[in-house]
Design an enzyme around this catalytic site. Sequence first.
Site, short mmCIF file in Angstrom:
data_model
loop_
_atom_site.label_atom_id
_atom_site.label_comp_id
_atom_site.label_asym_id
_atom_site.label_seq_id
_atom_site.Cartn_x
_atom_site.Cartn_y
_atom_site.Cartn_z
N HIS A 55 -65.02 -39.62 43.83
CA HIS A 55 -63.84 -38.90 43.36
C HIS A 55 -64.28 -37.63 42.64
O HIS A 55 -64.80 -37.69 41.53
CB HIS A 55 -63.02 -39.80 42.43
CG HIS A 55 -61.85 -39.11 41.82
ND1 HIS A 55 -61.41 -39.34 40.55
CD2 HIS A 55 -61.01 -38.17 42.32
CE1 HIS A 55 -60.36 -38.58 40.28
NE2 HIS A 55 -60.10 -37.85 41.36
N LEU A 58 -68.31 -36.51 38.50
CA LEU A 58 -68.02 -37.20 39.76
C LEU A 58 -67.91 -38.69 39.44
O LEU A 58 -68.79 -39.25 38.79
CB LEU A 58 -69.16 -36.99 40.78
CG LEU A 58 -69.10 -37.88 42.03
CD1 LEU A 58 -67.90 -37.50 42.90
CD2 LEU A 58 -70.38 -37.76 42.84
N GLU A 59 -66.80 -39.31 39.89
CA GLU A 59 -66.68 -40.77 39.72
C GLU A 59 -67.10 -41.40 41.04
O GLU A 59 -66.59 -41.04 42.10
CB GLU A 59 -65.22 -41.15 39.43
CG GLU A 59 -64.75 -40.81 38.04
CD GLU A 59 -63.28 -41.22 37.82
OE1 GLU A 59 -62.45 -40.99 38.71
OE2 GLU A 59 -62.98 -41.78 36.74
N VAL A 60 -68.06 -42.32 40.98
CA VAL A 60 -68.46 -43.06 42.19
C VAL A 60 -67.87 -44.47 42.06
O VAL A 60 -68.06 -45.14 41.04
CB VAL A 60 -70.00 -43.12 42.31
CG1 VAL A 60 -70.43 -44.17 43.33
CG2 VAL A 60 -70.54 -41.75 42.73
N VAL A 101 -60.91 -41.69 34.81
CA VAL A 101 -60.29 -40.47 34.29
C VAL A 101 -58.78 -40.51 34.45
O VAL A 101 -58.03 -40.34 33.48
CB VAL A 101 -60.90 -39.23 34.98
CG1 VAL A 101 -60.10 -37.99 34.65
CG2 VAL A 101 -62.35 -39.05 34.54
#
Length: 712
Positions: free
Chosen positions: A454, A465-467, A503
């Site tokens: 994301h 960056l969200e993994v 987030v």
Amino acid sequence: RLMPIFQVTNEDGVAVVTMDLPGEPVNKLNAAAKAEFTQVFAALAADSNVKAVVFLSGKPGTFIAGADIEEFTQVKSREEAEVLSRDGQAMLDDIAHLSKPVVAAIHGVCLGGGLEFALACHYRVGSSDDKTQLGLPEVQLGLLPGAGGCQRLPRLIGLRAALDMILAGKSVRARKAYRLGLVDELVPQSILRRTALAAAHRLSRDSVVKRAKRGTGFMGLLLDRNPLGRRLVYSQAGKSVRSKTGGHYPAPLAALDCVRVGLEKGMAAGLVAEHREFGRLAVTDVSRKLVQIFFGTTALKKDDGVPRGTGTALEIRRMGVVGSGFMGAGIAGTAVSRAQVEVRLKDTDLGRVAIGLKAARGPLDKGLTRRRLTKYDYARQVALLSGTTDMTGFGRSELVVEAVFEDLEVKRQVLAEFEEVLPGGSVYATNTSTIPIERIADGAAHPERVIGMHFFSPVEKMPLLEVIPGKETNADTIVTAVHFGRRMGKTVIVVRDHPGFWVNRILSPYMNEAGYLLKEGTPIEAIDRTMTRYGFPVGPIALLDEVGIDVAQKASGVMYQAFGERLRPAPVIDALVGDGRLGRKSGRGLYRYEKGKKKGPDQSVYRLLGVQRREEVSPETIEERLLYAMLNEAAMAVGEGVVRSPRDGDIGAIFGIGFPPFRGGPLRVIDTLSAARVVDVLQSLAAMYGPRFTPCDALVEQAKANRKFYPD
Ligand code: T1G
């Protein structure tokens, strides 16, 4: 100490000193290095066989990374910190006053105290290498260059250039360092040592250091080198620092003052100001919080999101991006410009692909105009980008990132198409912002190789960056996504596959509450100004306009569906979207826009929402409702394991939504306030505004146990 830090050889009368801190990945100026350094330099000063000195680093990619940050986390008092700074100043003064010329041969990072060290040398040779960067990042730690940097830098490169570097703490690459006069010569690393030796011999013969007068030119004469001009520069700089920091960060103003005192009252006075201010800043809460963030992000860089050694990252050389809209193009452009991989951009029709490719070239075009890229580099990188409307060319992609419309069916369809053509072992990542990965991967042939990545918009600028691993995602896929995210220059957190991930999860109640406030007639500028004063870069209403009100409508719908009444969106979004107000991208939203520039709030919004503007809502109430809605959600999500640690949660909030760094993040704020106090305030808010403010179980338990997220 068994191994020496400094090795000394004598080459035909030039002492070559190599610094290599044993057992450390970087050179840093810690107490041991300072002690040994003083002895080595005293011996060189007294040695009649030494007529000049060359100083090198033995580390592959770092010259000196600065003073040892660990050391001043131990500092307990202002006086102690002042001594640290004063000792650093004295040590570097010994170099500057050495009767023999000292040449610094700089390759790799030369930061903070490391650059101050190089500035105390009489001559600097830099390597023209990407790794070589010079900077004074101290203000980013809530400190200031405390070993003479505020004095020597302006004298070397001029007041304005020095303030640019010191007040923002930004580093410069080798070429710019040479243009500024920060290094006297710029050579390939292969001849750095030889060039430094030649300079040392030359300088030992000519007593005066002949330095090419570079840089400050006419404006330098007008501004830097006359007191009236400098007064103007100081006041401009002070104004811009105050507007940028909103009064929350004392360090840049203190650094500006140290530069001013040194230039107007002489170096000795400047050095005294420097170590006094350094001492004061080192024990401020702001600096403590910023240093905690430094160590948090440093530890995070080593954390792949799975137990060490359980996953192997796939080397990505060729990548596909599906969907050439705003996000897809941003992902493609950032991947090329930061990770230098081949990127093939796919969309349904050629027109959209062409638009996407043009947008993806954006960062490269900027690099060229800002002379960060040579024409050759630019051409080489543009050649990495290609576009298509069919499935050709993906048979060799090790990674595909899907960034199509936020619709489950569409995402499942695209995944199925790609599973047909992707090579075995490749990774398929979906850039969804709220749809659980598990549902997208449901029915996939290889769910173990499907993952969420994301990105935040604009992709080129937003650092987080969200993994998101799905239920079946395997460790290799996780590590591959994390490592590639880092190659794209992102700070990566691995989060659990819950709706909204981290987030958007903590943002939802915050944005909803802004909607409720608006629905009650609270003025838009009162809402936004309150939160920018709290330290956010923009307020929630402006954020709505930036993200897009239709996007917010979709996201809040998903969150409401997933979490029920507590996250019911305020009844303003539908009215705005219904009225065609989509925010900045549509030129109309909660703010007015003229030719793309944001003007003041759009006063017609109140009539549209059928509300009467009410001026009397106090900033304290606005701040309390917005902040505590977020704190409650953050504590709840941590309790559910959405993030793997409070550290990831706070870093995610700071890098994902600009949560004020000087406050350390939402979980640090709860620790500072105490869980008990947060529970009390939430209970009173719940009594006044409704059950959405009911404190979550995790917080209530934490309050009872008097526990913290970060045990001291
Ligand atoms: N002090 C202490 N430890 C440091 C350090 C430093 N200055 N720099 C790096 N480390 C550690 C880091 O914690 C990690 O430790 C390891 O080195 C590798 O770092 C008087 C007062 C240099 C660009 O702000 O920006 O000088 O986890 O994983 O990605 O005026 O580290 O392995 O145990 O980040 O290649 C100013 C901070 C200090 C630079 C390397 N200097 N460091 O990045 O490796 S204040 C800085 C960085 C000062 C003077 C003032 C980066 C790096 P571990 P890493 P990397």
